[in-house]
Design an enzyme around this catalytic site. Structure first.
Site, PDB file in Angstrom:
ATOM      1  N   LEU A 176      18.246 -38.516  64.362  1.00  0.00           N
ATOM      2  CA  LEU A 176      18.893 -39.448  63.445  1.00  0.00           C
ATOM      3  C   LEU A 176      19.101 -40.772  64.158  1.00  0.00           C
ATOM      4  O   LEU A 176      19.277 -40.801  65.375  1.00  0.00           O
ATOM      5  CB  LEU A 176      20.250 -38.904  62.972  1.00  0.00           C
ATOM      6  CG  LEU A 176      20.251 -37.622  62.140  1.00  0.00           C
ATOM      7  CD1 LEU A 176      21.684 -37.213  61.827  1.00  0.00           C
ATOM      8  CD2 LEU A 176      19.460 -37.796  60.847  1.00  0.00           C
ATOM      9  N   ASP A 177      19.110 -41.862  63.401  1.00  0.00           N
ATOM     10  CA  ASP A 177      19.412 -43.167  63.979  1.00  0.00           C
ATOM     11  C   ASP A 177      20.811 -43.151  64.590  1.00  0.00           C
ATOM     12  O   ASP A 177      21.677 -42.358  64.195  1.00  0.00           O
ATOM     13  CB  ASP A 177      19.357 -44.255  62.901  1.00  0.00           C
ATOM     14  CG  ASP A 177      17.971 -44.411  62.286  1.00  0.00           C
ATOM     15  OD1 ASP A 177      16.994 -44.040  62.964  1.00  0.00           O
ATOM     16  OD2 ASP A 177      17.884 -44.881  61.138  1.00  0.00           O
ATOM     17  N   LYS A 178      21.042 -44.059  65.517  1.00  0.00           N
ATOM     18  CA  LYS A 178      22.308 -44.113  66.252  1.00  0.00           C
ATOM     19  C   LYS A 178      23.520 -44.142  65.322  1.00  0.00           C
ATOM     20  O   LYS A 178      24.517 -43.456  65.564  1.00  0.00           O
ATOM     21  CB  LYS A 178      22.322 -45.339  67.169  1.00  0.00           C
ATOM     22  CG  LYS A 178      23.554 -45.448  68.045  1.00  0.00           C
ATOM     23  CD  LYS A 178      23.415 -46.570  69.056  1.00  0.00           C
ATOM     24  CE  LYS A 178      24.623 -46.608  69.999  1.00  0.00           C
ATOM     25  NZ  LYS A 178      24.464 -47.633  71.048  1.00  0.00           N
TER      26      LYS A 178
END
Length: 306
Positions: free
Chosen positions: A140-142
């Protein structure tokens, strides 16, 4: 459900009728579709037994045979263990699903980075005395929150990679987007590639990789001109949901990189559920991910109902 048991470093499976008549070799190849290299290693290192004897790889299995595989030897962690209290959504001898908070990378982007979810997973496993060559199956993105699936040993990791590629791992997201969607459901089929003018940004591009996002409208907020949508992915491109909704004129709230307004501290995106059939037990694993932070956007949405 398939009967299985762990015995120290070994994993036992009681062969059911549906798996009988396969040879051991064909069982690995056709039932689990395991990579040839990993199967070859197991065979050469004599890590597979049938009824407590070294496996005959060309002999058909019988109903109630006990297939035993050495999966659980101690191995070096792929990242440095670093303490962070994680929320575990599901765990067994093979799989781990963790609820990722905002502001945390899924895995290190450099050898010295030690503040990621993977570092926290390494610490968690170390605290249990499990030294495993684990890996994240997806990321997942940050600033995206929610469920992330980890494989606890290389063999299951390879199988899960194949399942992900064949779209047998269902991932569900919720997002808050600007504007009121006209259609209650739809599919965005737009290829995604890198943006030559920005190091991290992606864009819709006919020469990019295939990307397919299905969405369904959950509710609207006409006062704030926002729509809450539920999404599922047939592909897993970087920033896929963010790029697709920006492309159709409905960027995610808080997603400044793709045209969203900074009404939240991050993009309003949460991986709310993961579902898969366990490769070994054939059990359906469903992992709803509660909302960890307090975005009021999701406050009245029950992840267990999605």
């Amino acid at each position: 459900m398939i009967q299985t048991k762990r015995k120290g470093e070994w994993f036992e499976i009681l062969i059911p009728e549906e798996w009988a008549t396969y040879t051991v070799q064909d069982f690995f190849r056709h039932v689990w579709q395991a990579p040839k290299k990993q199967v070859h290693t197991l065979r050469m290192e004599k890590k597979v037994k049938v009824n407590n004897a070294e496996a005959n790889w060309t002999q058909p299995l019988q109903v109630n045979d006990v297939l035993t595989i050495q999966f659980f030897q101690n191995e070096e962690f792929p990242v440095q263990p670093s303490y962070y209290e994680i929320t575990v959504l599901h765990e067994d001898d093979h799989l781990l699903v963790v609820n990722k908070p905002a502001g945390m990378d899924t895995h290190p982007n450099s050898p010295t980075q030690n503040d990621t979810l993977a570092n926290a997973v390494a610490y968690y496993l170390q605290s249990k005395g499990e030294l495993r060559a684990f890996k994240h199956v997806h990321r997942l993105d940050k600033d995206t929150t929610g469920a992330v699936l980890f494989a606890k040993h290389p063999f299951i990791g390879a199988i899960l990679d194949g399942m992900l590629e064949k779209r047998e791992i269902k991932r569900t997201y919720v997002a808050l987007v600007h504007g009121i969607l006209k259609n209650k459901k739809g599919t965005i089929r737009e290829s995604i590639g890198r943006d030559r003018h920005h190091p991290t940004r992606r864009r819709v591009s006919p020469t990019g990789q295939e990307a397919i996002t299905h969405y369904q409208l959950v509710k609207t907020d006409s006062k704030r001109n926002l729509s809450l949508v539920q999404c599922s992915l047939d592909t897993g491109r970087t920033h896929q949901i963010r790029v697709h909704f920006s492309h159709i004129g409905h960027p995610l709230a808080g997603d400044i990189l793709y045209g969203g307004k900074p009404i939240f501290l991050r993009q309003a995106l949460h991986a709310v559920k993961i579902q898969l059939i366990h490769p070994f037990t054939k059990e359906t694993i469903t992992c709803p991910a509660p909302f960890l932070d307090e975005p009021k956007i999701f406050s009245d949405l029950d992840p267990y109902s999605i």
